[in-house]
Write a protein that holds these residues in place. Sequence first.
Motif, PDB file in Angstrom:
ATOM      1  N   VAL A   1      15.969 -26.102  32.539  1.00  0.00           N
ATOM      2  CA  VAL A   1      16.469 -25.681  31.193  1.00  0.00           C
ATOM      3  C   VAL A   1      16.808 -26.739  30.382  1.00  0.00           C
ATOM      4  N   LEU A   2      17.461 -27.776  30.874  1.00  0.00           N
ATOM      5  CA  LEU A   2      17.888 -28.902  30.133  1.00  0.00           C
ATOM      6  C   LEU A   2      16.744 -29.792  29.650  1.00  0.00           C
ATOM      7  N   LYS A   3      15.484 -29.632  30.327  1.00  0.00           N
ATOM      8  CA  LYS A   3      14.013 -30.293  29.787  1.00  0.00           C
ATOM      9  C   LYS A   3      13.569 -29.315  28.505  1.00  0.00           C
ATOM     10  N   GLU A   4      13.929 -28.187  28.692  1.00  0.00           N
ATOM     11  CA  GLU A   4      13.310 -27.212  27.805  1.00  0.00           C
ATOM     12  C   GLU A   4      14.256 -27.323  26.385  1.00  0.00           C
ATOM     13  N   ILE A   5      15.520 -27.480  26.642  1.00  0.00           N
ATOM     14  CA  ILE A   5      16.672 -27.667  25.526  1.00  0.00           C
ATOM     15  C   ILE A   5      16.080 -28.974  24.683  1.00  0.00           C
ATOM     16  N   ASN A   6      15.713 -30.029  25.549  1.00  0.00           N
ATOM     17  CA  ASN A   6      15.358 -31.375  24.863  1.00  0.00           C
ATOM     18  C   ASN A   6      14.223 -31.227  23.908  1.00  0.00           C
ATOM     19  N   ALA A   7      13.198 -30.380  24.657  1.00  0.00           N
ATOM     20  CA  ALA A   7      11.999 -29.819  23.976  1.00  0.00           C
ATOM     21  C   ALA A   7      12.421 -29.134  22.672  1.00  0.00           C
TER      22      ALA A   7
ATOM     23  N   PRO B   1      25.254 -27.849  24.830  1.00  0.00           N
ATOM     24  CA  PRO B   1      24.748 -28.703  24.066  1.00  0.00           C
ATOM     25  C   PRO B   1      25.097 -28.941  22.475  1.00  0.00           C
ATOM     26  N   LEU B   2      25.114 -30.101  22.029  1.00  0.00           N
ATOM     27  CA  LEU B   2      25.733 -30.123  20.807  1.00  0.00           C
ATOM     28  C   LEU B   2      24.633 -30.582  19.887  1.00  0.00           C
ATOM     29  N   VAL B   3      24.325 -29.864  19.005  1.00  0.00           N
ATOM     30  CA  VAL B   3      23.093 -30.259  17.935  1.00  0.00           C
ATOM     31  C   VAL B   3      23.609 -31.097  16.861  1.00  0.00           C
TER      32      VAL B   3
END
Length: 493
Positions: free
Chosen positions: A363-369, A391-393
């Motif tokens: 999930v972290l990899k997909e959030i960064n993507a 996650p802070l956008v």
Amino acid sequence: MLLRKIFNDTDSKWKPIIQEFEAVLGKDGVVRRKDELLTYECDGLTAYRQRPAVVVLPRTTEQVAAAVKICDRYNLPWVARGAGTGLSGGALPVEDCVLIVTARMKQILDVDLENQRVVVQPGVINNWVTQAVSGAGFYYAPDPSSQIICSIGGNVAENSGGVHCLKYGVTTNHVMGLKLVIPDGSIIDVGGFVSEMPGYDLTGLFVGSEGTLGIATEITLRILKTPESICVLLADFTSIEAAGSSVADIISAGIIPAGMEIMDNLSINAVEDVAKTNCYPRDAEAILLIELDGLEVEVAANKKRVAEICQKNGARNITSANDPETRLKLWKGRKAAFAAAGHISPNYFVQDGVIPRTQLARVLKEINALGERYGYRIANVFHAGDGNLHPLVLYDNSVPGAWEQVEKLGGEILRLCVEAGGSLSGEHGIGSDKNCYMPYMFNQVDLETMQYVRDCFNPKGLANPGKVFPTPRTCGEAANAQKMAQFKEAELF
């Protein structure tokens, strides 16, 4: 002339209502000036703003009840607000509403060390509870990052968590009883001074209800004995996936730390710039903070085992601290993470999704993507032990259209969390921010069933309207309805 007439009509409507509030609360307990009302137009989610019509500042349960009765009599919507630190828009005023602010209700009413409980008013700051009992060897476990400013009433409304929620649970696990003012102004007591009470668990129902069922005016909290030994370990990694794997392996080994937190490289450098702990290696892709507590022999054994697990997963360095001063220093950066984000970006938007621990790396990899696809940097700081992501956008609100894009990105992150078997929120609540995403998790029957409960307590819908459940204003339904109406009108011609 027309504008002046509208203002006069508005003032004439509110004049008798203001007089009733002042009779109950005193003139200093009612805020009506428009410039003063600006203070209350939003909570910690500053993207949404709405000025309330009037703010009232009660000091007692009886004053809260009287204020709610006035709202009930005049059919006025009302919203409860504590310290205003919430991040989901739960305390966002609605148009022409009364904002009931509990900030003056800040007394610790009773400390009962023998039975390990404390009774407080809702305006008591989270950290004050531990300060009141720490000298006797006790503490209050739920510890949100904002614990030096957030209030217990808001913690109850949102079912807040914190660093230690992995082992000790969130607010609902530490609330024994409540005195409530429900939306018709009645005062009721739920729960009590013992752990198990007969009948429905109305305390559990109320905690996390986000002000839609009433206002808590007295809260009985469970306090815990300070552990014999506490140790904090900081491990740094060359990949965030390795840190996530360490979390899963520690839990699989049967070790339940008091807390486990992960910060990525962007967060590490942000907090070092601000907090200057000199503890977090700036070249690390991720750090893992692990707090162990319990009996001294237990902590010593677990410390050794945890270090071995982290090393097996590629940890470069492991630092440990047993003394209070160094432990606080290791935690300082994590507690300052949200504030530090404000120093590296003009604006940031924080989400609060939950995923299974086994899904962390993916999930972290997909959030960064997602961040790369939308063109925004995302700093990841989160309660790794229970999979509660934050996650802070990072974005600039002065750029036209930026907020709309960030909202879409936030929605995609939440959808990703739910699809991974998780939840929309772990501790920040649903509020105004995430109510339109509730159908990601719940079908129509689920949502209607929850509404039945709300309607039992809040039949007029006056208590915190428009929160938690999907509404046209927040979900784009209004825009779609308008388009459909325009389409039908075009067909007529």
